[in-house]
Design an enzyme around this catalytic site. Structure first.
Site, PDB file in Angstrom:
ATOM      1  CB  SER A   1      -0.934   0.015   1.212  1.00  0.00           C
ATOM      2  OG  SER A   1      -0.192   0.263   2.410  1.00  0.00           O
TER       3      SER A   1
ATOM      4  CG  HIS B   1     -11.761  34.268  -0.040  1.00  0.00           C
ATOM      5  ND1 HIS B   1     -12.124  33.142   0.656  1.00  0.00           N
ATOM      6  CD2 HIS B   1     -12.919  34.856  -0.441  1.00  0.00           C
ATOM      7  CE1 HIS B   1     -13.441  33.050   0.678  1.00  0.00           C
ATOM      8  NE2 HIS B   1     -13.950  34.083   0.022  1.00  0.00           N
TER       9      HIS B   1
END
Length: 466
Positions: free
Chosen positions: A181, A445
């Protein structure tokens, strides 16, 4: 008579070809030797084409969730052959780009198998058997690595695959077993799961992506399980029997209990082996570690004068960008410059599964083991307006600071586009920034990057949006 150069680079992967380019820029007469494809495994069979595959899977995933965005997409399906064809086209385009860069920088390209035949000497054997003798004061070894086989699960390209087989499959696996993994295993598990395979991941350690922060591992396991994967940790495979239509795997769970499960295909992703076979290392007395990886100093020198090594044949992390940076360091040192040694703690790592993972520096556990008193910040994607607007509200950003000095020790992310965001923290670590500079930085933003700011604020009890 040998063709003579200032520098010969053996291997043209992301470490080798970058080293050659930087050396040429610095005025060194440079040659590069490649046995297969310019660009090496990464460009042709690794980093780049796998990302093309994963991009197709990502688009398909979004198509299946079109309704969530107010859109209609009916009777959609995936054409695996077309997906693979696109991936190979991307690799071909970039291979041609590297060929152009070699010409542009007047780097001599010798195609064939390269072998050290003495100090400063290398013989290239072409596909036609013709031998070419090369000589240089300096040689950089950049031969990379290959997938590690399991003794009871030798890759055959039919039922048992390495990453290379998984990139050009003859058929779509219906029921897939992924052994290991790490980044490669999880990326292919994610890809085939998105395309509709029933996927089981087996990891012998107690959590998946075990080099990542424990919180990231836990979050990813929940996310992949939610997507339909079966995750078995603390488990192993003791036997695999192949048949005409699939394989039978004997699984051993945490308690040591064995069970047999059937799969159509298996991907083995349990690490790598350095490509150091028969390139003349033993004859020159080149020092290697217990696993066969070459030992080097901070400037990438081996113990043999004039012989250098970079990338996956040296110590971890085994990442393309680490190899490229080492290539620059070695080339500059050879040219008489004074490059800075690379700090492994400033090398970012990225895994392009769904959701993505990215990190740099120490995990929280490693920081504590190293004796640091830490401040930890954590900010969730669900608290970010851009993430919600994108329909990607799952994930988080975690930051680890030295409580005494404010040094950023590590950053760990899971969620949409974090492989692009991580470089902000990597720059911060390289500049040796503290929480003060990060807190005073203005983040745009609405962007995902605002979460990077909020995570820092959270470490100091100042988070604004949660």
């Amino acid at each position: 008579m040998a063709d003579t150069y200032d520098l010969i680079v053996l291997g043209s992967g992301p470490g080798g070809y970058v080293a050659a380019i930087r050396a040429a820029q610095l005025g060194l007469k440079t040659a590069i030797v490649e046995r297969e494809n310019l660009g090496g495994i990464c460009l042709n069979w690794g980093c780049i084409p796998t990302k093309a595959l994963l991009r197709s899977a990502e688009v398909f995933h979004q198509m299946r969730h079109a309704k969530d965005y107010g859109l209609v997409a009916e009777k959609i399906s995936a054409d695996l052959d077309a997906v693979v064809k696109r991936s190979r086209g991307v690799a071909k385009q970039l291979n041609q780009g590297v060929t152009h860069l070699m010409k542009k920088n007047r780097i001599a390209v010798h195609m064939g198998e390269g072998r050290l035949t003495g100090k400063g000497k290398l013989t290239v054997t072409g596909a036609d058997g013709k031998k070419t003798e090369l000589a240089a004061k300096h040689i950089i070894l950049a031969t990379g690595a290959r997938a590690r086989d399991l003794p009871f699960a030798k890759a055959d390209g039919k039922r048992i695959w390495t990453y290379r087989h998984a990139m050009t499959p003859a058929e779509m696996p219906k029921k897939l077993l992924v052994i290991g993994s790490g980044a490669i295993g999880i990326e292919f598990a994610s890809f085939y799961n998105d395309l509709g395979a029933e996927v089981t991941v087996v990891e012998m350690l107690d959590r998946i992506v075990p080099v990542e922060d424990a919180d990231v591992s836990a979050f990813l396991e929940k996310a992949l399980t939610k997507q339909g994967m079966k995750i078995l940790t603390g488990a192993g495979i003791s036997k695999i029997d192949t048949g005409a239509n699939g394989v039978k795997a004997t699984l051993k769970d945490k308690a040591g209990k064995e069970s047999v499960a059937e799969f159509t295909h298996v991907i083995v992703a349990v690490g790598i082996v350095p490509n150091t076979d028969d390139i003349g290392l033993k004859e020159l007395g080149v020092a290697v570690d217990e696993r066969g990886f070459l030992k080097t100093d901070a400037m990438c020198r081996t113990n043999v004068e004039g012989l250098w090594a970079i990338g996956d044949i040296t110590a971890p992390p085994w990442l393309a960008h680490k190899a490229s940076h080492e290539g620059v360091i070695a080339a500059e040192a050879i040219a008489g410059k004074h490059p800075h040694a690379m700090d492994p703690k400033n090398i970012p790592a990225c895994t392009y599964c769904h959701p993505q993972i990215a990190s740099v520096g120490l995990t929280e556990a490693k920081a504590k083991e190293a004796g640091y008193e830490v401040k930890v910040g954590n900010f969730p994607f669900i608290g970010n307006g851009k993430a919600i607007a994108l329909g990607e509200p799952e994930g988080f950003i975690k930051t680890v600071f030295d409580a005494k000095t404010g040094e950023l020790l590590g950053a760990h992310m899971i969620g949409a586009e974090v492989t692009e965001l991580i470089q902000g923290y990597t720059i911060g670590k390289t500049l040796e920034t503290t929480e003060a500079e990060l807190i005073e930085t203005v983040f745009p933003h609405p962007t995902l990057s605002e979460m990077m700011h909020e995570s820092v604020l959270a470490a100091y009890g100042r988070a604004l949006h949660i």
